[in-house]
Structures are given as structure tokens and as C-alpha cells.
Design a protein around this motif. Sequence first.
Motif, short mmCIF file in Angstrom:
data_model
loop_
_atom_site.label_atom_id
_atom_site.label_comp_id
_atom_site.label_asym_id
_atom_site.label_seq_id
_atom_site.Cartn_x
_atom_site.Cartn_y
_atom_site.Cartn_z
N ALA A 32 36.65 -14.22 -6.21
CA ALA A 32 35.73 -15.72 -5.98
C ALA A 32 34.59 -15.58 -5.06
O ALA A 32 33.84 -16.51 -5.32
CB ALA A 32 36.79 -16.69 -5.70
N ASP A 33 34.62 -14.78 -4.07
CA ASP A 33 33.55 -14.67 -3.03
C ASP A 33 32.38 -13.69 -3.13
O ASP A 33 31.44 -13.65 -2.40
CB ASP A 33 34.20 -14.64 -1.65
N GLY A 34 32.55 -12.96 -4.31
CA GLY A 34 31.72 -11.98 -4.41
C GLY A 34 32.12 -10.81 -5.31
O GLY A 34 32.70 -10.94 -6.05
N VAL A 35 31.55 -9.48 -4.90
CA VAL A 35 31.82 -8.31 -5.53
C VAL A 35 32.32 -7.06 -4.43
O VAL A 35 32.22 -7.56 -3.41
CB VAL A 35 30.62 -7.83 -6.35
N VAL A 36 33.07 -6.50 -5.24
CA VAL A 36 33.61 -5.36 -4.52
C VAL A 36 33.45 -3.77 -5.21
O VAL A 36 33.74 -3.88 -6.39
CB VAL A 36 35.18 -5.37 -4.12
N LEU A 37 32.69 -2.93 -4.32
CA LEU A 37 32.63 -1.60 -5.24
C LEU A 37 33.58 -0.67 -4.60
O LEU A 37 34.00 -0.91 -3.36
CB LEU A 37 31.19 -1.16 -4.85
N ARG A 38 34.35 0.07 -5.16
CA ARG A 38 35.19 1.14 -4.77
C ARG A 38 34.54 2.45 -5.13
O ARG A 38 34.25 2.54 -6.44
CB ARG A 38 36.64 1.03 -5.51
N VAL A 39 34.16 3.58 -4.34
CA VAL A 39 33.59 4.60 -4.41
C VAL A 39 34.20 5.83 -4.12
O VAL A 39 34.74 5.69 -2.68
CB VAL A 39 32.08 4.50 -3.62
N ASP A 40 34.67 6.70 -4.89
CA ASP A 40 35.00 7.99 -4.46
C ASP A 40 33.84 8.93 -4.37
O ASP A 40 33.21 9.22 -5.40
CB ASP A 40 36.18 8.33 -5.40
N CYS A 41 33.46 9.22 -3.15
CA CYS A 41 32.15 10.13 -3.05
C CYS A 41 32.19 11.55 -3.56
O CYS A 41 33.46 12.22 -3.19
CB CYS A 41 31.63 9.89 -1.51
N ALA A 42 31.32 12.05 -4.08
CA ALA A 42 31.29 13.33 -4.31
C ALA A 42 30.61 14.26 -3.10
O ALA A 42 30.09 13.59 -2.33
CB ALA A 42 30.36 13.50 -5.78
N LYS A 43 31.05 15.68 -3.40
CA LYS A 43 30.21 16.45 -2.35
C LYS A 43 28.60 16.13 -2.17
O LYS A 43 28.28 16.56 -1.09
CB LYS A 43 30.62 17.75 -2.42
N ALA A 44 28.18 15.97 -3.34
CA ALA A 44 26.39 15.76 -2.97
C ALA A 44 26.36 14.82 -2.30
O ALA A 44 24.98 14.56 -1.93
CB ALA A 44 26.16 15.74 -4.50
N ALA A 45 27.19 13.91 -1.60
CA ALA A 45 26.91 12.68 -1.08
C ALA A 45 26.91 12.96 0.55
O ALA A 45 26.81 12.28 1.36
CB ALA A 45 27.62 11.31 -1.36
N ALA A 46 27.22 14.43 0.77
CA ALA A 46 27.54 14.58 1.97
C ALA A 46 26.14 14.94 2.80
O ALA A 46 25.15 15.37 2.36
CB ALA A 46 28.09 16.09 2.27
N ASN A 47 26.25 14.58 4.25
CA ASN A 47 24.90 14.96 5.22
C ASN A 47 25.02 16.34 5.52
O ASN A 47 25.99 17.11 5.28
CB ASN A 47 24.76 13.91 6.28
N SER A 48 24.26 16.87 6.68
CA SER A 48 24.13 18.14 7.10
C SER A 48 25.58 18.50 7.83
O SER A 48 25.92 19.74 7.80
CB SER A 48 22.99 18.40 7.90
N VAL A 49 26.28 17.69 8.20
CA VAL A 49 27.60 17.81 8.92
C VAL A 49 28.88 17.51 8.29
O VAL A 49 29.99 17.48 8.66
CB VAL A 49 27.68 16.98 10.22
N GLY A 50 28.79 17.19 7.04
CA GLY A 50 29.84 16.84 6.11
C GLY A 50 30.31 15.70 6.04
O GLY A 50 31.13 15.37 5.09
N GLY A 51 29.63 14.70 6.67
CA GLY A 51 30.10 13.35 6.62
C GLY A 51 29.24 12.56 5.55
O GLY A 51 28.40 13.19 4.73
N LEU A 52 29.33 11.17 5.01
CA LEU A 52 28.69 10.74 4.24
C LEU A 52 27.27 10.35 4.79
O LEU A 52 27.06 10.02 5.61
CB LEU A 52 29.35 9.14 3.95
N HIS A 53 26.13 10.69 3.81
CA HIS A 53 24.90 10.48 4.09
C HIS A 53 24.54 9.28 4.19
O HIS A 53 25.09 8.34 3.37
CB HIS A 53 24.28 11.48 2.90
N GLY A 54 23.72 8.77 5.27
CA GLY A 54 23.40 7.64 5.38
C GLY A 54 22.35 7.04 4.16
O GLY A 54 22.64 5.94 3.92
#
Length: 134
Positions: A32-54
Motif C-alpha cells: 500500500a505504501d510502495g514497492v519492495v524488491l527482493r534480490v538474491d545477488c550473483a557472484k558478478a555483483a561482488a566488489n574487489s573484497v567480495g562484498g556487494l558492489h556499490g
Amino acid sequence: MIPDIYNLQFVPFRSDDALLSVIGRVDVASTADGVVLRVDCAKAAANSVGGLHGGALSTLFDVALHAAAREGLQGEALTISLDVKFMRSGELSSPLHIFAHVLRAGRTLATCSASTFQNGRVIAHATGQFMKLQ
């Protein structure tokens, strides 16, 4: 505050988007207030230290905010600004939930806000402005 994500009906989001398919599996639910995305990140979304890329998270914010703006403007919209604030590192091993909603919508412009949650904690926040396409 994030909606009760456990009682939402998520459906696949835009399987035709090549960039999103690289970032991971993206599902969407409306509230009722907006939208929600649910994301299961792939390895391709990693930054150089293995976390989520900005950049991956910024893309997801743009997508979520755009979906909210389209509802607020009742039509197609174009991003005219996006401001992202990172608060803590995201992980690839746990799903992200991005809640986006309209703060204000006029006839041609909408301002929207979104927060990304992971494991019950806010990891980033964004605001965006969108122009309705005529």
C-alpha cells in the motif's frame, strides 16, 4: 521501516533486463505504501573484497525508485537524479530487500525514497527524482 516482507507476494521482475540478470535474481512485490524488491545477488555483483558492489546496489536503487515513481506519476518516468548513501557493507550470501516509496508526486515530477535492508539492518538509503514522460 520495511513492510512485513514475509507476507508479501513476490513475483519475478523484468526478465528482459540484461544488467539486472547479471546482478542476480530480482523479485518485486507491491504494498500500500510502495514497492519492495527482493534480490538474491550473483557472484558478478561482488566488489574487489567480495562484498556487494556499490554500483550494483545503486542500479537496484534506481530500479526500485523508478518502479515507485511510475506508480506515483501514473505513467512512465525518467530518472533525473539519484543520491545514494552507503551505511554498511552488503553481503552476497543474504537476500537484499529494497523498499521504495513516493515522498511527493506532482503532475510531472516525483521524489522518492528507498532503503535497502539485509538481515534486518539498513545497509544503504537513496533518494531520487523522476520526470513523467509525456
